[in-house]
Structure formats: C-alpha cells, structure tokens
Design a protein around this motif. Structure first.
Motif, PDB file in Angstrom:
ATOM      1  N   PRO A  69     -37.746  66.053 138.290  1.00 42.31           N
ATOM      2  CA  PRO A  69     -36.525  65.275 138.014  1.00 42.31           C
ATOM      3  C   PRO A  69     -36.679  64.334 136.818  1.00 42.31           C
ATOM      4  O   PRO A  69     -35.748  64.162 136.036  1.00 42.31           O
ATOM      5  CB  PRO A  69     -36.292  64.491 139.311  1.00 42.31           C
ATOM      6  CG  PRO A  69     -36.995  65.264 140.357  1.00 42.31           C
ATOM      7  CD  PRO A  69     -38.184  65.884 139.680  1.00 42.31           C
ATOM      8  N   TYR A  70     -37.848  63.716 136.665  1.00 43.97           N
ATOM      9  CA  TYR A  70     -38.103  62.816 135.534  1.00 43.97           C
ATOM     10  C   TYR A  70     -37.982  63.572 134.217  1.00 43.97           C
ATOM     11  O   TYR A  70     -37.304  63.124 133.287  1.00 43.97           O
ATOM     12  CB  TYR A  70     -39.490  62.189 135.680  1.00 43.97           C
ATOM     13  CG  TYR A  70     -39.961  61.463 134.442  1.00 43.97           C
ATOM     14  CD1 TYR A  70     -39.451  60.211 134.123  1.00 43.97           C
ATOM     15  CD2 TYR A  70     -40.889  62.039 133.593  1.00 43.97           C
ATOM     16  CE1 TYR A  70     -39.879  59.539 132.989  1.00 43.97           C
ATOM     17  CE2 TYR A  70     -41.321  61.378 132.453  1.00 43.97           C
ATOM     18  CZ  TYR A  70     -40.819  60.131 132.157  1.00 43.97           C
ATOM     19  OH  TYR A  70     -41.233  59.490 131.035  1.00 43.97           O
ATOM     20  N   TRP A  71     -38.647  64.712 134.125  1.00 49.41           N
ATOM     21  CA  TRP A  71     -38.583  65.503 132.889  1.00 49.41           C
ATOM     22  C   TRP A  71     -37.166  65.987 132.618  1.00 49.41           C
ATOM     23  O   TRP A  71     -36.699  65.934 131.482  1.00 49.41           O
ATOM     24  CB  TRP A  71     -39.527  66.699 132.969  1.00 49.41           C
ATOM     25  CG  TRP A  71     -40.980  66.339 132.874  1.00 49.41           C
ATOM     26  CD1 TRP A  71     -41.528  65.249 132.247  1.00 49.41           C
ATOM     27  CD2 TRP A  71     -42.075  67.062 133.423  1.00 49.41           C
ATOM     28  NE1 TRP A  71     -42.899  65.254 132.376  1.00 49.41           N
ATOM     29  CE2 TRP A  71     -43.262  66.365 133.082  1.00 49.41           C
ATOM     30  CE3 TRP A  71     -42.185  68.236 134.164  1.00 49.41           C
ATOM     31  CZ2 TRP A  71     -44.523  66.810 133.469  1.00 49.41           C
ATOM     32  CZ3 TRP A  71     -43.442  68.666 134.538  1.00 49.41           C
ATOM     33  CH2 TRP A  71     -44.597  67.963 134.188  1.00 49.41           C
ATOM     34  N   VAL A 101     -30.789  63.702 129.354  1.00 53.22           N
ATOM     35  CA  VAL A 101     -30.009  62.462 129.254  1.00 53.22           C
ATOM     36  C   VAL A 101     -30.663  61.449 128.313  1.00 53.22           C
ATOM     37  O   VAL A 101     -30.040  60.994 127.349  1.00 53.22           O
ATOM     38  CB  VAL A 101     -29.791  61.829 130.652  1.00 53.22           C
ATOM     39  CG1 VAL A 101     -29.026  60.519 130.529  1.00 53.22           C
ATOM     40  CG2 VAL A 101     -29.075  62.789 131.575  1.00 53.22           C
ATOM     41  N   LEU A 102     -31.898  61.074 128.595  1.00 64.03           N
ATOM     42  CA  LEU A 102     -32.539  60.008 127.832  1.00 64.03           C
ATOM     43  C   LEU A 102     -32.749  60.360 126.366  1.00 64.03           C
ATOM     44  O   LEU A 102     -32.390  59.576 125.477  1.00 64.03           O
ATOM     45  CB  LEU A 102     -33.868  59.628 128.481  1.00 64.03           C
ATOM     46  CG  LEU A 102     -34.610  58.467 127.832  1.00 64.03           C
ATOM     47  CD1 LEU A 102     -33.745  57.212 127.843  1.00 64.03           C
ATOM     48  CD2 LEU A 102     -35.921  58.213 128.543  1.00 64.03           C
ATOM     49  N   ALA A 103     -33.332  61.517 126.086  1.00 65.67           N
ATOM     50  CA  ALA A 103     -33.606  61.895 124.692  1.00 65.67           C
ATOM     51  C   ALA A 103     -32.326  61.975 123.851  1.00 65.67           C
ATOM     52  O   ALA A 103     -32.288  61.420 122.746  1.00 65.67           O
ATOM     53  CB  ALA A 103     -34.392  63.204 124.627  1.00 65.67           C
ATOM     54  N   ILE A 107     -41.494  61.714 126.522  1.00 63.29           N
ATOM     55  CA  ILE A 107     -41.093  62.144 127.871  1.00 63.29           C
ATOM     56  C   ILE A 107     -42.193  62.976 128.529  1.00 63.29           C
ATOM     57  O   ILE A 107     -42.597  62.720 129.646  1.00 63.29           O
ATOM     58  CB  ILE A 107     -39.765  62.916 127.840  1.00 63.29           C
ATOM     59  CG1 ILE A 107     -38.646  61.966 127.402  1.00 63.29           C
ATOM     60  CG2 ILE A 107     -39.453  63.511 129.210  1.00 63.29           C
ATOM     61  CD1 ILE A 107     -37.327  62.613 127.156  1.00 63.29           C
ATOM     62  N   MET A 108     -42.704  63.946 127.794  1.00 62.88           N
ATOM     63  CA  MET A 108     -43.729  64.825 128.360  1.00 62.88           C
ATOM     64  C   MET A 108     -45.123  64.190 128.276  1.00 62.88           C
ATOM     65  O   MET A 108     -46.061  64.672 128.895  1.00 62.88           O
ATOM     66  CB  MET A 108     -43.721  66.187 127.664  1.00 62.88           C
ATOM     67  CG  MET A 108     -42.388  66.902 127.718  1.00 62.88           C
ATOM     68  SD  MET A 108     -41.772  67.163 129.382  1.00 62.88           S
ATOM     69  CE  MET A 108     -42.704  68.586 129.837  1.00 62.88           C
ATOM     70  N   GLY A 109     -45.267  63.137 127.481  1.00 60.24           N
ATOM     71  CA  GLY A 109     -46.539  62.450 127.384  1.00 60.24           C
ATOM     72  C   GLY A 109     -47.555  63.142 126.486  1.00 60.24           C
ATOM     73  O   GLY A 109     -48.750  62.980 126.652  1.00 60.24           O
TER      74      GLY A 109
END
Length: 129
Positions: free
Chosen positions: A96-98, A104-106, A126-128
């Motif tokens: 869900p975070y990814w 949405v965030l990017a 996001i992916m680190g």
C-alpha cells in the motif's frame, strides 16, 4: 481469565497505536512548515513548536507500542515464523505504501514542483533506491 486480559491489553495498545499513527502523520505534515521544510515561509511559531513536541516522542512511542502488539500476537501464535511475519507485513504495509507513493505522492510532488523528475522521485524517495 488470562486470555481476556491479554485481549483487553491488545485492544488498548492498538487504540494508543492509532493515536500515535495520527501523531506521525500530523508531525510529518507540520514539518513541511518548519524552517527546514518545503514551505518555511508559511509556518508559524505554533507549527514549529507543535512539530518539535510531536517529534520528541512520537516515533519511539510508536515503535514501543508496535513491539508490544507484536509480542502479544506472537504469544497468541499469530506469527509462528519470521517468513510469515515478513510476508504479512509486506502485503499490509509495503505494497500500500508503494502504491500510494507512486500513484498519489509522486505526481503531487512533481505537480507542486517540489520534485522535477517523477521516475527519479519514485525510485529514490519512495522505493528507497
């Protein structure tokens, strides 16, 4: 009787954990308006002070509570192996975070010009990677 007490403790810890999650979200939102944030000129002394107070305890408390809930779940036999625990948490948290970050965030970061490269932001932030 013991199971009832563990159940009540688990419910209480989960309730506190919800409030702690809300503090994490509020702390991150307020951080945008501190002198080090993305919108430093829009903050006030109140947003800066609230952010400082929340940041002084919210993550250690969240980690402590999560550990307590994990211990209770482990005692109940919910996670018999590390593999099962990691699989469960990956499905419930990372995916869900990814998904939220990429969909949405990017785009919001690029639209507001806080980032100029969608792909780079997804990979790095996001992916680190």
């Amino acid at each position: 009787m013991m199971n009832n007490n563990i159940h009540k403790l688990s419910e209480s810890l989960n309730t506190i954990k919800v409030y702690t999650i809300l503090l994490v979200v509020l702390g991150h939102a307020l951080r945008m308006y501190t002198p080090d944030g993305a919108f430093p000129n829009q903050g006030t002394w109140l947003t800066d002070k609230l952010c400082s107070i929340i940041y002084s305890f919210h993550m250690p408390l969240f980690i402590l509570l999560s550990g307590c809930v994990y211990g209770i779940c482990k005692a109940k036999g919910k996670y018999p192996t590390w593999k099962l625990l990691l699989t469960n948490k990956t499905k419930r948290i990372l995916y869900p975070y990814w998904t939220f970050g990429i969909l949405v965030l990017a785009p919001c970061m690029v639209f507001t010009e806080l980032s100029d490269n969608y792909i780079e932001y997804c990979i790095k932030d996001i992916m680190g990677g």
